[in-house]
Every structure is written in structure tokens, then in C-alpha cells.
Design a protein around this motif. Structure first.
Motif, PDB file in Angstrom:
ATOM      1  N   ALA A 126      21.623  45.843  34.012  1.00 53.54           N
ATOM      2  CA  ALA A 126      21.180  46.874  34.937  1.00 53.54           C
ATOM      3  C   ALA A 126      21.527  46.396  36.339  1.00 53.54           C
ATOM      4  CB  ALA A 126      19.682  47.129  34.794  1.00 53.54           C
ATOM      5  N   CYS A 127      21.359  47.262  37.338  1.00 59.39           N
ATOM      6  CA  CYS A 127      21.686  46.899  38.715  1.00 59.39           C
ATOM      7  C   CYS A 127      20.536  47.267  39.644  1.00 59.39           C
ATOM      8  CB  CYS A 127      22.937  47.626  39.192  1.00 59.39           C
ATOM      9  SG  CYS A 127      24.455  47.203  38.316  1.00 59.39           S
ATOM     10  N   TYR A 128      20.245  46.372  40.580  1.00 54.50           N
ATOM     11  CA  TYR A 128      19.315  46.657  41.662  1.00 54.50           C
ATOM     12  C   TYR A 128      20.020  46.399  42.984  1.00 54.50           C
ATOM     13  CZ  TYR A 128      15.593  46.135  45.094  1.00 54.50           C
ATOM     14  OH  TYR A 128      14.811  46.252  46.221  1.00 54.50           O
ATOM     15  N   GLY A 129      19.862  47.323  43.921  1.00 56.78           N
ATOM     16  CA  GLY A 129      20.433  47.117  45.240  1.00 56.78           C
ATOM     17  C   GLY A 129      19.523  47.683  46.306  1.00 56.78           C
ATOM     18  N   ILE A 130      19.447  46.997  47.429  1.00 54.42           N
ATOM     19  CA  ILE A 130      18.647  47.459  48.546  1.00 54.42           C
ATOM     20  C   ILE A 130      19.550  47.721  49.749  1.00 54.42           C
ATOM     21  CG2 ILE A 130      18.078  45.090  49.267  1.00 54.42           C
ATOM     22  CD1 ILE A 130      15.342  46.240  50.221  1.00 54.42           C
ATOM     23  N   SER A 131      19.319  48.850  50.430  1.00 56.04           N
ATOM     24  CA  SER A 131      20.088  49.258  51.598  1.00 56.04           C
ATOM     25  C   SER A 131      21.572  49.348  51.217  1.00 56.04           C
ATOM     26  CB  SER A 131      19.836  48.285  52.759  1.00 56.04           C
ATOM     27  OG  SER A 131      20.249  48.829  53.990  1.00 56.04           O
ATOM     28  N   MET A 132      22.459  48.640  51.881  1.00 55.22           N
ATOM     29  CA  MET A 132      23.871  48.666  51.508  1.00 55.22           C
ATOM     30  C   MET A 132      24.058  48.337  50.023  1.00 55.22           C
ATOM     31  SD  MET A 132      26.777  45.986  52.747  1.00 55.22           S
ATOM     32  CE  MET A 132      28.268  45.727  51.793  1.00 55.22           C
ATOM     33  N   GLY A 133      23.255  47.431  49.514  1.00 56.13           N
ATOM     34  CA  GLY A 133      23.363  47.029  48.115  1.00 56.13           C
ATOM     35  C   GLY A 133      23.128  48.173  47.145  1.00 56.13           C
ATOM     36  N   ALA A 134      22.292  49.144  47.535  1.00 54.06           N
ATOM     37  CA  ALA A 134      22.050  50.298  46.671  1.00 54.06           C
ATOM     38  C   ALA A 134      23.319  51.133  46.525  1.00 54.06           C
ATOM     39  CB  ALA A 134      20.920  51.147  47.242  1.00 54.06           C
ATOM     40  N   ARG A 135      24.003  51.355  47.647  1.00 56.86           N
ATOM     41  CA  ARG A 135      25.232  52.151  47.597  1.00 56.86           C
ATOM     42  C   ARG A 135      26.326  51.403  46.841  1.00 56.86           C
ATOM     43  NH1 ARG A 135      26.483  56.886  50.639  1.00 56.86           N
ATOM     44  NH2 ARG A 135      24.267  56.837  51.169  1.00 56.86           N
ATOM     45  N   LEU A 188      17.501  51.561  42.942  1.00 59.07           N
ATOM     46  CA  LEU A 188      18.082  51.714  44.276  1.00 59.07           C
ATOM     47  C   LEU A 188      16.976  51.805  45.315  1.00 59.07           C
ATOM     48  CD1 LEU A 188      20.750  54.424  43.335  1.00 59.07           C
ATOM     49  CD2 LEU A 188      20.965  51.923  43.216  1.00 59.07           C
ATOM     50  N   ALA A 189      17.074  50.970  46.344  1.00 62.60           N
ATOM     51  CA  ALA A 189      16.020  50.891  47.350  1.00 62.60           C
ATOM     52  C   ALA A 189      16.583  51.037  48.752  1.00 62.60           C
ATOM     53  CB  ALA A 189      15.270  49.558  47.231  1.00 62.60           C
ATOM     54  N   ALA A 190      15.832  51.751  49.606  1.00 61.16           N
ATOM     55  CA  ALA A 190      16.062  51.765  51.057  1.00 61.16           C
ATOM     56  C   ALA A 190      17.473  52.164  51.461  1.00 61.16           C
ATOM     57  CB  ALA A 190      15.705  50.398  51.653  1.00 61.16           C
ATOM     58  N   THR A 214       7.425  53.993  52.938  1.00 59.46           N
ATOM     59  CA  THR A 214       6.848  55.153  53.616  1.00 59.46           C
ATOM     60  C   THR A 214       7.049  55.095  55.124  1.00 59.46           C
ATOM     61  OG1 THR A 214       4.700  54.025  53.666  1.00 59.46           O
ATOM     62  CG2 THR A 214       5.111  55.534  51.830  1.00 59.46           C
ATOM     63  N   GLU A 215       7.306  53.892  55.669  1.00 57.47           N
ATOM     64  CA  GLU A 215       7.520  53.740  57.103  1.00 57.47           C
ATOM     65  C   GLU A 215       8.990  53.534  57.451  1.00 57.47           C
ATOM     66  OE1 GLU A 215       4.910  54.254  59.020  1.00 57.47           O
ATOM     67  OE2 GLU A 215       3.796  54.525  57.143  1.00 57.47           O
ATOM     68  N   ASP A 216       9.871  53.795  56.514  1.00 56.54           N
ATOM     69  CA  ASP A 216      11.306  53.626  56.744  1.00 56.54           C
ATOM     70  C   ASP A 216      11.855  54.864  57.449  1.00 56.54           C
ATOM     71  OD1 ASP A 216      14.023  53.148  56.693  1.00 56.54           O
ATOM     72  OD2 ASP A 216      14.084  52.565  54.576  1.00 56.54           O
ATOM     73  N   ALA A 217      12.283  54.689  58.698  1.00 52.97           N
ATOM     74  CA  ALA A 217      12.781  55.825  59.476  1.00 52.97           C
ATOM     75  C   ALA A 217      14.212  56.195  59.115  1.00 52.97           C
ATOM     76  CB  ALA A 217      12.700  55.494  60.966  1.00 52.97           C
ATOM     77  N   SER A 218      14.922  55.310  58.425  1.00 50.25           N
ATOM     78  CA  SER A 218      16.308  55.556  58.055  1.00 50.25           C
ATOM     79  C   SER A 218      16.406  56.175  56.658  1.00 50.25           C
ATOM     80  CB  SER A 218      17.110  54.254  58.118  1.00 50.25           C
ATOM     81  OG  SER A 218      18.424  54.446  57.647  1.00 50.25           O
ATOM     82  N   ALA A 219      15.973  55.434  55.653  1.00 49.00           N
ATOM     83  CA  ALA A 219      15.968  55.939  54.278  1.00 49.00           C
ATOM     84  C   ALA A 219      14.566  56.473  53.975  1.00 49.00           C
ATOM     85  CB  ALA A 219      16.366  54.841  53.308  1.00 49.00           C
ATOM     86  N   THR A 220      14.246  57.609  54.568  1.00 45.82           N
ATOM     87  CA  THR A 220      12.922  58.193  54.399  1.00 45.82           C
ATOM     88  C   THR A 220      12.689  58.594  52.941  1.00 45.82           C
ATOM     89  OG1 THR A 220      13.734  60.423  54.830  1.00 45.82           O
ATOM     90  CG2 THR A 220      13.020  59.118  56.744  1.00 45.82           C
ATOM     91  N   PRO A 221      11.436  58.755  52.525  1.00 48.16           N
ATOM     92  CA  PRO A 221      11.189  59.230  51.162  1.00 48.16           C
ATOM     93  C   PRO A 221      11.921  60.534  50.849  1.00 48.16           C
ATOM     94  CG  PRO A 221       9.160  58.379  52.099  1.00 48.16           C
ATOM     95  CD  PRO A 221      10.177  58.366  53.205  1.00 48.16           C
ATOM     96  N   GLU A 222      12.013  61.425  51.834  1.00 39.39           N
ATOM     97  CA  GLU A 222      12.712  62.697  51.609  1.00 39.39           C
ATOM     98  C   GLU A 222      14.194  62.457  51.324  1.00 39.39           C
ATOM     99  OE1 GLU A 222       8.978  63.277  53.491  1.00 39.39           O
ATOM    100  OE2 GLU A 222      10.688  62.063  54.165  1.00 39.39           O
ATOM    101  N   ARG A 223      14.837  61.591  52.091  1.00 38.54           N
ATOM    102  CA  ARG A 223      16.249  61.304  51.874  1.00 38.54           C
ATOM    103  C   ARG A 223      16.459  60.502  50.597  1.00 38.54           C
ATOM    104  NH1 ARG A 223      19.306  59.021  56.941  1.00 38.54           N
ATOM    105  NH2 ARG A 223      21.095  59.882  55.809  1.00 38.54           N
ATOM    106  N   SER A 233       5.683  50.254  53.144  1.00 41.63           N
ATOM    107  CA  SER A 233       6.541  49.273  53.802  1.00 41.63           C
ATOM    108  C   SER A 233       7.571  50.001  54.649  1.00 41.63           C
ATOM    109  CB  SER A 233       7.232  48.399  52.753  1.00 41.63           C
ATOM    110  OG  SER A 233       7.888  47.305  53.337  1.00 41.63           O
ATOM    111  N   GLY A 234       8.329  49.237  55.440  1.00 44.71           N
ATOM    112  CA  GLY A 234       9.418  49.776  56.221  1.00 44.71           C
ATOM    113  C   GLY A 234      10.725  49.671  55.457  1.00 44.71           C
ATOM    114  N   HIS A 235      11.824  49.540  56.204  1.00 45.12           N
ATOM    115  CA  HIS A 235      13.138  49.470  55.568  1.00 45.12           C
ATOM    116  C   HIS A 235      13.269  48.212  54.706  1.00 45.12           C
ATOM    117  CE1 HIS A 235      17.320  50.634  55.125  1.00 45.12           C
ATOM    118  NE2 HIS A 235      17.687  49.398  55.409  1.00 45.12           N
TER     119      HIS A 235
END
Length: 261
Positions: free
Chosen positions: A95-104, A126-128, A205-214, A233-235
């Protein structure tokens, strides 16, 4: 001459095992770091994960022990080389896990493997990183910020204060971060069809870039199951949120975390 049984030099550069358990683990978990980051962020994951999962952190060029290697600034050649590196790992479920750039990067890897009729990950975590469908134009968002790349770094958080306060450390980090962000900003891949593997997303929930909606937009990138966990948490996730992520991954992969890991 390399002795039999030893990992190839190429594999040692790319793949970091901070606790070897390949003889007992039934599934591998490839872990991808954020832009400007490195594989060391997963150093504690072998202790957090149940024995049935082997976390393997991917170390991209341009950082720590690969500092003298040029960092990639485009996604396509990075994916081409990454596929070659992980080929020996595809003999076992993964399986794969990635955060921020790692998710993409993890998402792009899954599509590349599918296009080449190679084994695909059992699941993506996929995170953040906002879903591709929510991308706003091309380019890099940091270019319009006051302070440029350094301003972006300070705005996003996650960089140790000792690095931000030390000009030499900061100047050493910025070229690699810039290349990483160009990997993201120039990747405009739009697949013809979604993946047919589950996606489990994690949003601060406090991530202004990868918001829950996005982050919820990732549901359109799979034709099967989608889950979205919201973390306080934030980003960049704190230790408690990271433990929640690890527990969710273990549950999805059919493993149970015991007090002793």
C-alpha cells in the motif's frame, strides 16, 4: 563485488527501512515525504506499526544522504525512475501513504503502475494534499507570496525553528524545496478514469491549504471505497494525529496494533 543478499546501492539510496521486518510482514507500506522533507519523518513508524506491516520510507534525491544528487523538478521522470526502484518490492502486497507532495506522488505512482499493467497498491492513504480536481490553475502558489519561497516555508509551518533561524541551513533547503514544488506545480495529469483501489484521506481541520473540503475531492479519484478522516491539526500532523493515521492504516490493512507494536 556485491555479496548476494545485500540490497543494491540504488535501492539503499531510495528506500529506507528503519526497522527490518520483511520476514514477518505480510504487506509493505511505501511512505512518501512532503516537499522539502525527507524519509526520516517515518523513523518511528516501524515501532508504531503492527509487525504485519513493513513501512518503507522513500528518500528522494536532493536531501540528507542524497544531498549531492539533483532533485527532480518534474513528476514524469520521477515516476519513471521510482517504478524501476520499487520493482523488486512488487512480489508482495503493498500500500502507499503520502503526505502533502508525497500524497500526489503516491497517486501518480498508482496510475503509472496501472498504465503499465504492473501490480497496484492495495490501498492509497493520502494526507494534507488537495485533490487534483480542486487545483487552481498551474504554477506554484508560493510565487505570489510575500517573501517568496522562504515566506511560503514559514507560512506552511513544519520546519524546525533552528533551520529557519540559520541562514546557511535555510539556503541549503530552499533549492530542494523549490524543485519539489515545481514537481507539484507542473504536474497537470488528468486521468481518463479513476483508480479502482480504495482511498483513505486525512485532513487537518486547521489546514488552510489542503482544507477538509478540498481533501474530500479525492472521492472522485476512486471508483470504490473512499474515507476521509478529520484530524485536529494543521498541514503537518502532530504526534497524536500521526498516531491516529497509523491506527487507521493498520485497521484498513487488517492489522491490529498492540501495546507493544
Amino acid at each position: 563485488m556485491m555479496m548476494s543478499g545485500q540490497p543494491k546501492i540504488e535501492e539503499r539510496r531510495w528506500l529506507k527501512r528503519f526497522g527490518r521486518r520483511e520476514d514477518v510482514a505480510g504487506i509493505r507500506l511505501l511512505c512518501f515525504h512532503h516537499a522539502g522533507g525527507n524519509a526520516a519523518m517515518y523513523r518511528q513508524w516501524p515501532q508504531l506499526m503492527p509487525a504485519g506491516i513493513e513501512p518503507i520510507a522513500v528518500q528522494l534525491p536532493g536531501r540528507t544522504d542524497r544531498f549531492r544528487e539533483p532533485a527532480y523538478d518534474r513528476m514524469e521522470p520521477l515516476l519513471d525512475d521510482l517504478v524501476e526502484v520499487i520493482k523488486p518490492l512488487l512480489d508482495r502486497p503493498f500500500a502507499c501513504y503520502g503526505i502533502s507532495m508525497g500524497a500526489r506522488l503516491a497517486w501518480g505512482l498508482a496510475h503509472t503502475l496501472r498504465e503499465r499493467a504492473m501490480p497496484q497498491p492495495r490501498q492509497l492513504f493520502l494526507a494534507a494534499n488537495a485533490a487534483p480536481s480542486t487545483d487552481i490553475g498551474g504554477g506554484n502558489e508560493w510565487e505570489g507570496l510575500k517573501g517568496g519561497l522562504e515566506g511560503y516555508l514559514r507560512t506552511m509551518g513544519g520546519t524546525p525553528e533552528e533551520v529557519l533561524a540559520e541562514p546557511e541551513l535555510l539556503s541549503a533547503l530552499l533549492p530542494t524545496l523549490r524543485a519539489d514544488l515545481y514537481v507539484l506545480g507542473t504536474h497537470e495529469f488528468r486521468p481518463a478514469s479513476p483508480l479502482d483501489i480504495p482511498i483513505h484521506a486525512f485532513a487537518g481541520t486547521e489546514d488552510a491549504s489542503a482544507t477538509p473540503e478540498r481533501m474530500s475531492g479525492w472521492r472522485t479519484e476512486t471508483s470504490v471505497r473512499f474515507d476521509l478522516d478529520l484530524l485536529p491539526s494543521g498541514h503537518f500532523f502532530d504526534a497524536a494525529s500521526e498516531r491516529q493515521v497509523v491506527a487507521a492504516i493498520a485497521r484498513d490493512l487488517g492489522q491490529v496494533i498492540t501495546p507493544h507494536g
